[in-house]
Structure formats: C-alpha cells, structure tokens
Design a protein around this motif. Structure first.
Motif, PDB file in Angstrom:
ATOM      1  N   GLU A  20       0.825  -1.210   0.000  1.00 53.81           N
ATOM      2  CA  GLU A  20       0.000   0.000   0.000  1.00 53.81           C
ATOM      3  C   GLU A  20       0.863   1.266   0.000  1.00 53.81           C
ATOM      4  O   GLU A  20       0.520   2.260  -0.631  1.00 53.81           O
ATOM      5  CB  GLU A  20      -0.929   0.040   1.224  1.00 53.81           C
ATOM      6  CG  GLU A  20      -1.917  -1.088   1.279  1.00 53.81           C
ATOM      7  CD  GLU A  20      -1.439  -2.256   2.146  1.00 53.81           C
ATOM      8  OE1 GLU A  20      -0.205  -2.475   2.265  1.00 53.81           O
ATOM      9  OE2 GLU A  20      -2.295  -2.952   2.696  1.00 53.81           O
ATOM     10  N   ARG A  82      -6.775   9.009  -1.934  1.00 60.05           N
ATOM     11  CA  ARG A  82      -7.398   7.792  -1.395  1.00 60.05           C
ATOM     12  C   ARG A  82      -6.347   6.775  -0.954  1.00 60.05           C
ATOM     13  O   ARG A  82      -6.494   6.133   0.088  1.00 60.05           O
ATOM     14  CB  ARG A  82      -8.349   7.185  -2.420  1.00 60.05           C
ATOM     15  CG  ARG A  82      -9.629   7.989  -2.597  1.00 60.05           C
ATOM     16  CD  ARG A  82     -10.646   7.275  -3.461  1.00 60.05           C
ATOM     17  NE  ARG A  82     -10.202   7.064  -4.837  1.00 60.05           N
ATOM     18  CZ  ARG A  82     -10.306   7.957  -5.812  1.00 60.05           C
ATOM     19  NH1 ARG A  82     -10.836   9.154  -5.579  1.00 60.05           N
ATOM     20  NH2 ARG A  82      -9.896   7.680  -7.030  1.00 60.05           N
ATOM     21  N   LYS A  86      -5.338   5.649   3.442  1.00 58.36           N
ATOM     22  CA  LYS A  86      -5.308   4.305   4.025  1.00 58.36           C
ATOM     23  C   LYS A  86      -4.078   4.075   4.894  1.00 58.36           C
ATOM     24  O   LYS A  86      -4.089   3.207   5.756  1.00 58.36           O
ATOM     25  CB  LYS A  86      -5.324   3.251   2.915  1.00 58.36           C
ATOM     26  CG  LYS A  86      -6.606   3.191   2.139  1.00 58.36           C
ATOM     27  CD  LYS A  86      -6.508   2.143   1.052  1.00 58.36           C
ATOM     28  CE  LYS A  86      -7.757   2.112   0.204  1.00 58.36           C
ATOM     29  NZ  LYS A  86      -7.644   1.128  -0.891  1.00 58.36           N
TER      30      LYS A  86
END
Length: 119
Positions: A20, A82, A86
């Motif tokens: 990520e 976005r 996270k």
C-alpha cells in the motif's frame, strides 16, 4: 506562483516495503505525467531519524491558485489521496511566492526569478 507542500507521516504499522505504501508513493511520483497544471514537482522520502520527523514530502509548483485548485480536484490526485488516506496522515501548506511575507535566500533566490517572469 504557488508552492504546495505536503508532508506525510506513515500510520503504524505501515512501513516502506508494504504494498500500500509503495502504491501511494508511486502514484505521487507519477502526478506530473497526468496533471498538466503542475509546473514543477519534487517528492522524496525522509532520511532523518529524529522522532518528530515526517516520512515523505511532495512539493508542487503551480502558476496560481486556480491551477492549484484544478490539480486538487484532478482524478489522478484524488486517486493518490485515497491511497494515502489508508496509510498515513499529512499536513499541507500553500505558499504564495509573490507575497511580501515570502523571503528567499541563497540558492533559493532563483525562485524570485521564477516568480517575476511568470507575472
């Protein structure tokens, strides 16, 4: 000209090798390839071990506040937002390079020339 500076702090337990995190960093590095309003771009990982240090910085240079607004609303930027949401939190500062509260010194004096030629 507007300097748009964003500093990021990875949330625990995220680290640089996590998928990520790599995706967010890659997305940020690619913004100039997708967003024509970006006049200049710099992003990098922090190398400081200090406790108060942030982890990543992105600095964009924009012609004016309208082009900064277009960038902020651009789908590529929103996709990056976005991804970062996270994994991190961040702080932002936007600096008007033509303001009398803006001071340049040394090697950064060249920014004065950028500003005066863009008017």
């Amino acid at each position: 000209m507007i300097f748009h500076i964003v500093i990021f702090k990875l949330n625990s337990p995220f680290q640089w090798g996590d998928d990520e995190v790599v995706e967010a960093e890659t997305s940020t590095r690619q913004h100039p390839n997708h967003i024509k309003e970006i006049q200049g771009w710099f992003c990098a990982r922090n190398i400081s071990p200090r406790e108060q240090a942030m982890d990543f910085v992105a600095i964009g240079l924009f012609k004016d506040q309208e082009e900064l607004r277009v960038y902020l609303e651009h789908p590529d930027h929103q996709q990056g937002v976005r991804k970062w949401k996270k994994i991190a939190n961040w702080k932002v500062i936007d600096i008007d390079l033509s303001s009398d509260t803006t001071k340049f010194f040394g090697l950064l004096d060249a920014l004065t020339n950028i500003n005066s030629t863009s008017a």
